[in-house]
Design a protein around this motif. Structure first.
Motif, PDB file in Angstrom:
ATOM      1  N   UNK A 135       0.786  -0.802  -0.268  1.00  0.00           N
ATOM      2  CA  UNK A 135       0.298  -0.287  -0.172  1.00  0.00           C
ATOM      3  C   UNK A 135       0.942   1.408  -0.031  1.00  0.00           C
ATOM      4  N   UNK A 136       0.808   1.898  -1.034  1.00  0.00           N
ATOM      5  CA  UNK A 136       1.629   3.521  -1.008  1.00  0.00           C
ATOM      6  C   UNK A 136       3.087   3.310  -1.412  1.00  0.00           C
TER       7      UNK A 136
ATOM      8  N   UNK B 125       5.909   8.954  12.774  1.00  0.00           N
ATOM      9  CA  UNK B 125       4.190   9.335  13.125  1.00  0.00           C
ATOM     10  C   UNK B 125       3.523   8.346  12.106  1.00  0.00           C
ATOM     11  N   UNK B 126       3.684   8.905  10.463  1.00  0.00           N
ATOM     12  CA  UNK B 126       3.375   8.847   9.224  1.00  0.00           C
ATOM     13  C   UNK B 126       3.655   7.459   9.200  1.00  0.00           C
TER      14      UNK B 126
ATOM     15  N   UNK C 115       0.985   5.369  11.781  1.00  0.00           N
ATOM     16  CA  UNK C 115      -0.499   5.674  11.342  1.00  0.00           C
ATOM     17  C   UNK C 115      -0.423   4.778  10.531  1.00  0.00           C
ATOM     18  N   UNK C 116      -0.090   5.103   9.368  1.00  0.00           N
ATOM     19  CA  UNK C 116      -0.630   4.202   7.727  1.00  0.00           C
ATOM     20  C   UNK C 116      -0.165   3.172   7.159  1.00  0.00           C
TER      21      UNK C 116
END
Lengths: 502, 484
Positions: A108-109, A148-149, A152-153
């Motif tokens: 994913x991404x 954080x990203x 979180x992702x």
């Protein structure tokens, strides 16, 4: 180019993240290869650092300094000593491995994941070579954004809780450091670390500033009792996030102690050294027991990280007691060196442990220990690496885990046999939780059907694990180059400990 | 008699008045097909005004019309940024207004008149000019809030704004009259700010003067939206059409800083020790109320309203330091807030469409998947508002904290930093919604395809990063204005 080697090391991954981002989710392979290219180039650049840095003379080298904010006299100041060099090379090394480790795992991404990793890497390198307190602080805080990203992702089910907790917890700690830095700026008129180190401060000021710094760094390390964000963050983070978190980010805390607490507030540091020593021992013994009862593999390794980082803080602050109370510089040097070796070693060992867990998780999507058993039957090569890293984790001689811990225990024996006794507990507890983990995961009969379907590690995973194994064994068998690299810098730090500022 | 020199000093203001009147006429006489031109003309008008402000800037402070009007560097900086943000708002507002059939000459004229109000206010050399500028700004703002006459919420917001605003103006005027009175006791009565600063030295009625000061602070507090005078902010922010909210958030906060500086530092500089503590208390209250109440908001505009209140707390931190460095920090903060606010509201505007106000936080679910670039711009704005380095907002916070510590108010700096941690949560929450939540099935998220909007908004948000990496020149400019 060599004049700006440090800038290059910081900005290459950060700027390199931009084309990776623009590769977009439509061309994931381009993003992967681009980020690998950037990571390899950064690693190569960091090898030049080893060549250019003169370990015999020590001190701050490869200095870069430009006036950044004229009206405040803030400099974009970079320089490295032996400790920084070791940490930077470790960072770039781990940087390659996390990108290789995430290759197909992150579907994913992937471009965003890789870009965040590269930015994180650049910022971490920046933290390790900033010589201006404000620059250090900005980088120190900025690393929270990509992390954080990342959590979180691409994290687990409770990722949102974990990442918010991680961000707010660590932000909470560091803001007090900012106040302390601003206070120091009022007194000194500069943020230059070398000037701040020479600034005379009363004991009361030192005590306040000490605690402001301590909160910031203790949360990052993390020390007991402010370690509670770490298990959550580790458990929920994607494998690469956990690896960087354990291998590099935790070192930012202890590195900060070396750069801020030791030179700026040495008297308060010496006065409160007992506190850190006690907290470190609690981390080693109590958190060791906590690790023993974990049912989640990642949580277990996360707690073992807290325990191992306890050795780093113990080694740093036992040196205070040794220098100030017993005047034994040699022993202090040993403790400090042990702490430094432990920092590097833990980077590789914990990174490797998390990678191993990630490898298993990718196949079964569970981290619970009870869901495994008999993995060695289906993945013998993987089992080999896993056992090797487990041995390093419990400090078997011949692996890197042994060297640092042994030196710290030896030094603490000189300070007080009792401290050494408690510190040495780790040899039992560490072995207990690690071996028990290995026993439950690798050995035995296959009881779960999905374990039977696990496939042996592929080439990419083998590459990552071999690289980690090489580092762990090299440091364990022949730590001399690493010790030599840091030797003169560590002895300078120890000399500073003896300087009274009051 | 006004001389040619007076007129030259006020050239940007005169020019804008003439241009605004011309726009009104154009609006009335233009064929409907040509109306869209008005938008570009208005932007050009503002850009020319920026040029006039910068090009005609005198080397040192000059006064005009018998020191009614001051043209100095402080005023210049505020004017440039007020005009600039207004031009940005024009760009952002166009698709929004077209979708809602609100695009017309009155929006542009009222906005330009409001900006003229700001320009007069921040250049005031006299209590009368302060009041004149303030009323011009306020009355235009009231009308702008009610721009959408048909809808209930904006009308409600406008009435609330008007009633409370009128009350605050009354307080301000009352305070001014007391100050004027005090200046006449034991000396010549004066309205001139420069003269007023000496009143404390000779007046026979110091209590009256102090009372006047307190009433004036009420007026300033209202305009800043500092607690406990913040009641209007949430309703107006939520109720007003988003472009107007943006203006109230960005432009009029710059103005409020200018007003506070003129009245307190220029006019009441001698009483600094008295108003310093009052401002510090206002700052603490704003930080506490703004940050704590923002946490529970579900409407993004309302959340940003409370966040504004907290940001005004930081601005007051700098002001209450009561020294040139503190003023410079506060001005820097005001500029920073204006840029951040415009960026954050700009994203809301870019995501809103006809029949869909993208203003609930939940509306942003999964924005990172639907519109990654917009989500990234919002991310920059949010991290900047939260004060996370390396973004611009962090440095603004550092500056005001440093100013507070410099003025021996370490406790205030600690309060400020503690509430920064509290504030972090709700900004992170927005990022969480955009990045970590999955978009809703058949969700309504869609970006406006307006090219200028996307371009300017991108530059706006990226400037938060660029200024975060290199903010030295802007700080130097702010500090030079206050002679540091």
């Amino acid at each position: 180019m060599f004049n700006h080697l440090l800038s290059l090391l910081i900005w290459l991954p950060v700027v390199g993240a931009i084309p990776v981002l623009f590769a977009g989710s439509a061309r994931p392979n381009l993003a992967r290869w681009l980020s690998m290219l950037v990571a390899v180039l950064t690693f190569v650049a960091s090898l030049f650092l080893l060549v250019r840095y003169n370990a015999d003379t020590g001190g701050m080298q490869l200095t870069e300094s430009y006036l950044w904010i004229a009206s405040w006299g803030v400099h974009y100041g970079l320089a490295v000593d032996g400790i920084s060099v070791a940490l930077i090379v470790m960072t770039t090394f781990v940087g390659i491995l996390v990108i290789a480790g995430a290759w197909e795992v992150i579907q994913d991404k992937p471009h965003l994941y890789m870009a965040a990793m590269l930015i994180l890497e650049g910022l971490l390198i920046g933290v390790f070579c900033a010589t201006d307190a404000l620059l250090f602080y900005a980088l120190f805080e900025a690393i929270l954004i990509p992390m954080f990203i990342l959590i979180g992702m691409w994290g687990g089910p409770r990722r949102v809780y974990a990442t918010l907790k991680f961000f707010i917890y660590t932000f909470f700690g560091s803001v007090f450091m900012l106040i302390a830095l601003l206070y120091l700026y009022q007194k000194a008129g500069t943020f230059d670390l070398a000037t701040l180190a020479a600034l005379p401060l009363t004991f009361k000021e030192q005590a306040w500033i000490f605690f402001a710094f301590l909160i910031a760094f203790a949360i990052k390390v993390p020390m007991v009792p402010v370690h509670t964000w770490l298990p959550d963050a580790h458990v929920e983070a994607p494998t690469g996030g956990s690896v960087v978190l354990a291998a590099v980010m935790l070192k930012v805390g202890t590195y900060g102690m070396l750069r801020f607490i030791l030179p700026i507030v040495p008297d308060a540091g010496a006065h409160f050294a007992w506190l850190i020593v006690v907290l470190s021992l609690i981390a080693i013994v109590y958190i060791g027991y906590v690790a023993l009862v974990q049912e989640d593999m990642k949580k277990l390794v996360a707690y073992s990280s807290v325990a191992h980082m306890g050795f780093v803080t113990l080694g740093i602050f036992i040196a205070f007691a040794l220098v100030r109370e017993q005047g034994s510089t040699d022993m202090a040097l040993l403790g400090m060196q042990g702490a430094m070796v432990q920092m590097i070693s833990h980077g590789f060992v914990s990174g490797a442990m998390f990678t191993c867990i990630g490898v298993m998780y990718d196949r079964t999507h569970t981290r619970q220990i009870k869901d495994y058993g008999g993995v060695i039957n289906v993945m013998p090569w993987f089992g080999f690496f896993y056992v090797l890293f487990a041995m390093a984790n419990c400090g078997l001689p011949g692996t890197s885990g042994f060297v640092g811990e042994f030196m710290v225990i030896l030094a603490s024996f000189a300070a007080s046999p009792w401290i050494a006794l408690f510190a040495a507990f780790t040899l039992i507890i560490g072995a207990a939780y690690t071996l028990w983990l290995v026993k439950r995961v690798l050995w035995g009969e296959i009881t779960n059907p999905h374990v039977a379907e696990m496939k042996e590690i592929n080439g990419r995973e083998t590459f990552v694990l071999v690289a980690f194994a090489a580092a762990v064994l090299a440091l364990g068998i022949w730590p001399q180059p690493l010790i030599h690299l840091m030797d003169s810098s560590v002895s300078q730090l120890v000399q500073q400990l003896a300087i009274h500022k009051i | 008699m006004p001389t040619l020199n007076d007129i030259l000093i006020l050239l940007p203001e005169f020019y804008l008045v003439a241009a605004a009147c011309l726009l009104l006429l154009l609006d009335a006489f233009m064929k409907p097909a040509q109306r869209p031109l008005l938008h570009w003309i208005s932007i050009a008008v503002l850009l020319v005004a920026i040029y006039l402000v910068i090009a005609g800037q005198p080397d040192r402070a000059v006064t005009a019309f018998g020191s009614m009007f001051v043209r100095d560097d402080v005023a210049e900086i505020i004017k440039v940024f007020a005009l600039g943000t207004t031009a940005m708002i024009f760009v952002y507002a166009r698709p929004y207004l077209i979708d809602r059939k609100l695009l017309g000459g009155e929006f542009y004229t009222l906005m330009i008149f409001a900006v003229i109000g700001i320009m007069l206010l921040v250049s005031a050399g006299n209590l009368v000019t302060v009041y004149l500028g303030l009323e011009l700004l306020s009355l235009s703002s009231y009308a702008l809030v009610a721009l959408n006459r048909e809808a209930k919420l904006p009308s409600e917001a406008a009435i609330k704004y008007f009633v409370l605003g009128a009350l605050a103006s009354g307080m301000l005027l009352y305070g001014m009259s007391m100050v004027y009175g005090a200046s006449g006791m034991g000396g010549t009565p004066t309205l001139e700010l420069a003269q007023l600063s000496h009143v404390m030295g000779y007046t026979t009625a110091p209590t009256l003067l102090l009372f006047g000061l307190i009433f004036m602070i009420v007026g300033i507090g209202f305009k800043l939206g500092a607690a406990p005078f913040h009641m209007w902010i949430p309703d107006v922010y939520q109720g007003a059409p988003t472009p107007v909210t943006t203006f109230v958030a960005a432009g009029s906060k710059l103005a409020a800083f200018g007003m506070a500086y003129r009245l307190l530092a220029d006019g009441m500089g001698d009483l600094a020790q008295h108003w310093q503590l009052i401002l510090a208390v206002l700052a603490v209250l704003s930080l506490a109320i703004g940050n704590l109440v923002a946490i529970v908001q579900t409407n993004l505009k309302r959340m940003l309203a409370y966040s504004t209140i907290s940001h005004m707390g930081y601005l007051l931190l700098g002001l209450s330091a009561a020294g040139p460095e503190g003023y410079a920090a506060a001005l820097f903060y005001a500029i920073c807030y204006a840029l951040m606010g415009v960026a954050a509201f700009g994203v809301i505007l870019a995501m809103s469409r006809a029949g869909f106000e993208c203003e609930e936080i939940a509306d942003f679910k999964g924005l990172a998947r639907k519109a990654p670039w917009m989500a990234f711009l919002m991310l920059l704005a949010m991290f900047s508002l939260a004060g996370v380095p390396p973004l611009f907002g962090f440095w603004a916070k550092v500056l005001v904290l440093e100013a507070a510590i410099h003025a021996d108010m370490l406790w205030l700096a600690i309060v400020g930093i503690v509430f920064a941690i509290v504030g972090l949560y709700y900004y992170l929450y927005v990022i969480k919604v955009m990045y970590f939540d999955a978009p809703e099935e058949g969700g309504a998220l869609q970006v406006q395809q307006d090219k200028p909007l996307r371009l300017v908004l991108s530059l706006n948000a990226l400037s938060l990063l660029a200024l975060g990496l290199y903010w030295g020149p802007l700080l130097a400019w702010c500090r030079r204005a206050f002679g540091v």
